[in-house]
Design a protein around this motif. Sequence first.
Motif: not given
Length: 286
Positions: A144, A146, A153-155, A257, A259, A261
């Motif tokens: 939760d 970055r 990584q992608t959200k 957010e 992510y 990764a």
Amino acid sequence: MDLRHLATLDAVASEGTFGRAAERLGYTQSAVSQQVAALERSVGGAVFDRPGGPRPVRLTPLGEVVLAHGREMLARARATEDAVERFKAGEGRVDIGTFQSVTNVILPAVVSQILTEHPRADIRLFEEETDQPSADGLDLVFFDGRLTGDVEQTKILDDPYALVARRGQFPEGPVPLQALHGAAMVAQPPICDQARVERVYADAGVAPLIVFRTADNRGVISMVRAGMGLAVMPRLALDALTDLSTHELEPALSPREIYLAWQANRTLSPLATRVIELAVSSAERL
């Protein structure tokens, strides 16, 4: 030794003649003879006694040794080819780092679909509540926030927060953030996104009284239900709360957010790639 030469040796030994071996392999008879000759040069001696005429060829003692080990090599080669094909088809193993909300809400559908598509897939989940997980030794990591370090990584999701209270404690509708000042609250440990939330409180001059901390989402909700205090929880952590009420805060907290990764500059397996696809689509449905 060339595996093709060993396969030819095996075919001739099984069929008894160069001609029948050629038919079995789809070669010409001269090609079979050339491959046997090449094998004999590589091992330094004859592998067949050739009596001539219609009589079948026979393995020499050297040929028997080469064939015994050659068949083992051919079996290993076939096993390798099979493993590679299964890997490309999405089987194999994938190691995934996760945390409670993702484990409970996103991953069940992902794991179920993967095992439907690839029943022999080996999925390993590693759940750890930590302030900054590492992607080392894992194929994929959910977090939760970055991740730092050498990762891609992608959200996949914005997860909004809600105030959880006993029914009737607040009127319906949004609750002012200032209402949390001095209020008894149950909260998670001040790591991950919880630390950011508490900084927002402080910046707004809000100082709640934290009476209990637990990393267990159900533990937080249970203590709210028992009347111990309020809680501010991300929506993904909330099941259907028929006996509790949820409220937006005003001003609203920015969502956490989530992510997904993986290690940078690393080729992902087809299985890991499929997990990413399914996780993204599952988050979109949410």
